[in-house]
Design a protein around this motif. Structure first.
Motif, mmCIF file in Angstrom:
data_model
loop_
_atom_site.group_PDB
_atom_site.id
_atom_site.type_symbol
_atom_site.label_atom_id
_atom_site.label_comp_id
_atom_site.label_asym_id
_atom_site.label_seq_id
_atom_site.Cartn_x
_atom_site.Cartn_y
_atom_site.Cartn_z
ATOM 1 N N LEU A 133 0.689 -1.047 -0.088
ATOM 2 C CA LEU A 133 0.003 0.089 -0.039
ATOM 3 C C LEU A 133 1.048 1.269 -0.021
ATOM 4 N N ALA A 134 1.874 1.304 0.973
ATOM 5 C CA ALA A 134 2.838 2.544 0.869
ATOM 6 C C ALA A 134 3.579 2.745 -0.631
ATOM 7 N N VAL A 135 4.066 1.514 -1.085
ATOM 8 C CA VAL A 135 4.796 1.801 -2.051
ATOM 9 C C VAL A 135 3.911 2.164 -3.243
ATOM 10 N N GLY A 136 2.967 1.534 -3.262
ATOM 11 C CA GLY A 136 2.010 1.795 -4.496
ATOM 12 C C GLY A 136 1.547 2.996 -4.527
ATOM 13 N N THR A 137 1.305 3.712 -3.185
ATOM 14 C CA THR A 137 0.717 5.048 -3.446
ATOM 15 C C THR A 137 1.791 5.884 -3.538
ATOM 16 N N THR A 138 3.149 5.692 -3.103
ATOM 17 C CA THR A 138 4.441 6.424 -3.553
ATOM 18 C C THR A 138 4.544 6.580 -4.958
ATOM 19 N N ILE A 139 4.585 5.321 -5.738
ATOM 20 C CA ILE A 139 4.443 5.191 -7.137
ATOM 21 C C ILE A 139 3.857 6.276 -7.592
ATOM 22 N N GLY A 140 2.423 6.278 -7.486
ATOM 23 C CA GLY A 140 1.389 6.982 -8.174
ATOM 24 C C GLY A 140 1.388 8.470 -7.632
ATOM 25 N N ASP A 141 1.272 8.689 -6.523
ATOM 26 C CA ASP A 141 1.221 9.834 -6.040
ATOM 27 C C ASP A 141 2.502 10.758 -5.818
ATOM 28 N N GLY A 142 3.687 10.034 -5.782
ATOM 29 C CA GLY A 142 4.802 10.616 -5.577
ATOM 30 C C GLY A 142 5.483 10.415 -4.184
ATOM 31 N N GLU A 143 4.403 10.246 -3.280
ATOM 32 C CA GLU A 143 4.661 10.396 -1.791
ATOM 33 C C GLU A 143 3.382 9.676 -0.946
ATOM 34 N N LEU A 218 7.592 9.036 3.004
ATOM 35 C CA LEU A 218 7.983 8.406 2.110
ATOM 36 C C LEU A 218 8.311 8.980 0.670
ATOM 37 N N PHE A 219 9.242 9.242 0.178
ATOM 38 C CA PHE A 219 9.226 9.607 -1.057
ATOM 39 C C PHE A 219 10.807 9.591 -1.425
ATOM 40 N N ARG A 220 10.825 9.533 -3.029
ATOM 41 C CA ARG A 220 12.271 9.467 -3.553
ATOM 42 C C ARG A 220 12.641 11.016 -3.701
ATOM 43 N N GLN A 221 14.067 11.035 -3.069
ATOM 44 C CA GLN A 221 14.383 12.490 -3.071
ATOM 45 C C GLN A 221 15.451 12.462 -4.228
ATOM 46 N N GLN A 226 14.869 18.911 -1.407
ATOM 47 C CA GLN A 226 13.649 18.561 -1.930
ATOM 48 C C GLN A 226 12.736 18.158 -0.719
ATOM 49 N N MET A 227 11.203 18.748 -0.848
ATOM 50 C CA MET A 227 10.625 18.562 0.520
ATOM 51 C C MET A 227 9.355 17.588 0.102
ATOM 52 N N ARG A 228 8.970 17.492 -1.075
ATOM 53 C CA ARG A 228 7.526 16.635 -1.355
ATOM 54 C C ARG A 228 8.179 15.886 -2.490
ATOM 55 N N GLY A 229 7.365 14.709 -2.897
ATOM 56 C CA GLY A 229 7.639 13.598 -3.691
ATOM 57 C C GLY A 229 7.006 14.084 -5.083
ATOM 58 N N VAL A 230 7.678 13.103 -6.195
ATOM 59 C CA VAL A 230 7.395 13.362 -7.295
ATOM 60 C C VAL A 230 6.720 12.097 -7.889
ATOM 61 N N SER A 231 5.744 12.083 -8.733
ATOM 62 C CA SER A 231 5.296 10.515 -9.017
ATOM 63 C C SER A 231 5.954 10.097 -10.289
ATOM 64 N N VAL A 232 6.216 8.729 -10.272
ATOM 65 C CA VAL A 232 7.018 8.038 -11.335
ATOM 66 C C VAL A 232 6.270 8.278 -12.651
#
Length: 493
Positions: A133-143, A218-221, A226-232
Motif C-alpha cells: 500500500l505504501a509503495v504503491g501510493t508513492t509510485i502513483g502520488d509520489g509520496e 516516504l518519497f524518493r529524493q 526536496q521536500m515533497r515527492g514526485v510521481s514516477v
C-alpha cells in the motif's frame, strides 16, 4: 441536425452524412485542443518556473501533475496500470522480509513474527500488505505518510501500529500546508485531517497533529532540499494521454467510415420500381427511398444499370509504429522496460531481454536499498524495538535487522546456477550472498537444509540428502581431460 442539414438531407442524404461526419471530426479536434491548452495554462498558473526564490521547491513546476490525474490514467489506461503493477511486483513482490541477525534471542524473532500479523492500525492488512500500500501510493502520488499509532488491546503483541495516509489527508498547521518545519528546515510536526467523511473527496473539519518522530514521509529524493515527492508518472503521463487520445480519434474515424456502408445508384428504368439490394427495413429516408439492409449470405439480383458503391475505410498503417514509439517513451519515463510495461515480447530474444531486465533490476535495487529500506523499513523497526522495550517484550533497546527484498526470478536457472557455482569456487562471491540474492535468509535456509538432512539420515534416505553434489560430480567427470580426449578421438575417427 439543424433545419439546413435536414433540408440538405432531403435532397442529398450522402451530402448530409458528410456534413455530420465533418462536424464530429471538428468536435473531436476541439476537445483535444482544449485539453492540451488546459494542461499548458495549468502548468503556467501553478508553477514558479525560472524564478529564483532561493527555495528548491520553486525551481520546478509544482502541482502540474495532480494526484487525481495520475489516478485517472492508472484506472483508465491499461498500460499505465501495467507499469504500476510491474514496479510493485519487482519493488515489493510478496513483501520485503526482515530477519533478526544471528545471535538475536529467539523470543525477539517470535515477537516480530507475531507483530507482522497485527501491524495495520485499520486491521485489514499484515505488514507486507502495508508495504504494498505504501509503495504503491508513492509510485502513483509520489509520496505517502506512514503514521505511528498504538494499540495495547492485545496482550503479548508489540503495541506499535502502522497507518498509511496519502497526501490528500494533509491539512492544517500555521500555513495550511499540513507540515511544520523548524529553524533548520526539518519537519517538526505533521497535521492530518481526522478522517474522510463518507467518500474519498470529503474530509472532516478536525485535524490531528503528530510529532515528526512518529511520521515517516516516504518519497524518493532526487535533488537536495526536496521536500515533497514526485510521481514516477510525471515524465510519462503525457505519453499515456496522447496514446489514449490517438486511439480515441482512430475509433471515431472508424465509426465515421463505418457509416458509409453501401450506396445504390438505380438506373432510370428501375428507379420507380421496388428493386434494391439487401433486405428492406421498415424505415425510409426523407426522400422516401427504403433503407436497405445488408445480411450475411445475401444473394440479390439487380436490374441492368443499377450500380452499388461501398465505402472503403482505409487502414491506419502507422498505428502500430505510433503505439510502439509512444509506449516506449512512456515506459522509459516511468522507469520500466518496454517489455515489462506492455507485456510485448514479440521483438526480443534471450540476450536482449536479459540485458533489459538487468538494467531494470538495478533500478529496482536502487529504489529498495536507498529509499524503501532506509526511509521506511528501518524506521518502522526502530519504532517496534522502542515500543517492545518499553512494554518489556525486548530486553534491549535495539536489535539488528537484516532486510531481504524479493528475488528476481532467473530467466535461465541452469546457466545462472552454473555461474553462481563458478563464482563461489573462485572466491568471487559467497554462499551467503547467493542465497540473499534469491530473497532468502541465509541462516533460515542453512537451518532448514540441516534439518532436512538430519531427518533423511534418520529415515535411511541419506542418498537423497545431497542430490546437487551428485549432479556436480557428474558434470566434473564429464568435463575432465580423459573424457575430452576420448571425445576428440571419436570425432577424429
Amino acid at each position: 441536425m439543424n433545419w439546413f442539414d435536414r433540408l440538405v438531407g432531403t435532397f442529398s442524404p450522402r451530402a448530409a452524412l458528410r456534413r455530420e461526419a465533418t462536424r464530429v471530426q471538428l468536435a473531436e479536434v476541439s476537445r483535444v485542443r482544449a485539453r492540451s491548452q488546459k494542461r499548458y495554462h495549468d502548468a503556467r498558473r501553478d508553477a514558479s518556473w525560472g524564478i529564483n526564490t532561493g527555495r528548491v521547491e520553486d525551481a520546478i513546476p509544482r502541482m502540474v501533475l495532480s494526484r487525481q490525474r495520475v489516478r485517472r490514467i492508472v484506472l483508465t489506461n491499461p498500460y499505465a496500470a501495467k507499469v504500476r503493477n510491474a514496479l510493485l511486483n519487482n519493488l515489493v513482490g510478496f513483501g520485503i522480509t526482515g530477519t533478526p541477525i544471528k545471535g538475536t534471542p529467539k523470543k525477539v524473532a517470535e515477537a516480530w513474527k507475531l507483530w507482522l500479523r497485527h501491524a495495520d492500525w485499520m486491521g485489514r492488512c499484515d505488514f507486507y500488505g502495508l508495504q504494498e500500500l505504501a509503495v504503491g501510493t508513492t509510485i502513483g502520488d509520489g509520496e505517502c505518510f506512514i503514521v505511528r499509532r498504538f494499540d495495547r488491546s492485545r496482550a503479548g503483541v508489540i503495541p506499535t501500529r502502522i497507518q498509511v495516509l496519502d497526501a490528500d489527508m494533509l491539512g492544517g498547521g500555521p500555513d495550511g500546508s499540513g507540515i511544520e518545519y523548524d529553524r533548520d528546515g526539518r519537519p517538526s510536526k505533521y497535521h492530518f485531517r481526522e478522517r474522510r467523511a463518507g467518500h474519498l473527496s470529503a474530509f472532516s473539519g478536525k485535524a490531528v497533529t503528530f510529532d515528526a518522530k512518529d511520521v515517516i514521509h516516504l518519497f524518493r529524493q532526487d535533488w537536495p532540499g526536496q521536500m515533497r515527492g514526485v510521481s514516477v508518472f510525471e515524465p510519462a503521463i503525457k505519453r499515456f494521454e496522447d496514446f489514449d487520445e490517438y486511439m480515441d480519434a482512430e475509433v471515431v474515424r472508424k465509426k465515421i467510415e463505418a457509416c458509409f456502408a453501401a450506396f445504390i445508384t438505380p438506373s432510370e428504368d428501375s428507379a420507380a420500381e421496388d428493386f434494391g439490394i439487401g433486405g428492406e427495413s421498415d424505415e425510409t429516408t426523407a426522400n422516401d427511398f427504403d433503407v436497405e439492409v445488408l445480411e450475411p449470405g445475401l444473394v440479390q439480383r439487380l436490374r441492368p444499370g443499377d450500380e452499388v458503391k461501398f465505402g472503403e475505410p482505409k487502414p491506419s498503417a502507422a498505428i502500430s509504429e505510433f503505439a510502439r514509439v509512444t509506449l516506449l517513451g512512456a515506459t522509459a519515463g516511468a522507469g520500466v522496460t518496454y517489455e515489462h510495461g506492455t507485456g510485448d515480447l514479440s521483438n526480443v530474444n534471450y540476450s536482449s531481454y536479459r540485458a533489459g531486465s538487468l538494467e531494470f533490476q538495478r533500478f529496482c535495487g536502487r529504489y529498495q536499498w536507498l529509499t524503501i529500506i532506509p526511509i521506511m523499513l528501518d524506521r518502522i523497526w526502530d519504532w517496534v524495538c522502542e515500543d517492545a522495550y518499553q512494554t518489556g517484550v525486548f530486553s534491549k533497546r535495539y536489535y539488528e535487522m537484516a532486510w531481504t527484498p524479493p528475488a528476481f526470478e532467473s530467466i535461465d536457472r541452469k546457466k545462472d546456477a552454473e555461474a553462481d557455482a563458478l563464482e563461489m569456487a573462485n572466491g568471487s562471491t559467497s554462499l551467503r550472498k547467493v542465497v540473499g540474492s534469491k530473497g532468502e535468509s541465509f541462516e533460515d535456509q542453512m537451518n532448514e537444509i540441516a534439518e532436512d538432512r538430519k531427518l533423511l539420515d534418520q529415515l535411511g534416505l541419506s542418498d537423497l540428502a545431497r542430490p546437487a553434489a551428485k549432479a556436480s560430480s557428474k558434470t566434473t567427470t564429464a568435463g575432465d581431460g580423459n573424457t575430452e580426449g576420448k571425445a576428440d578421438d571419436a570425432s577424429t575417427d
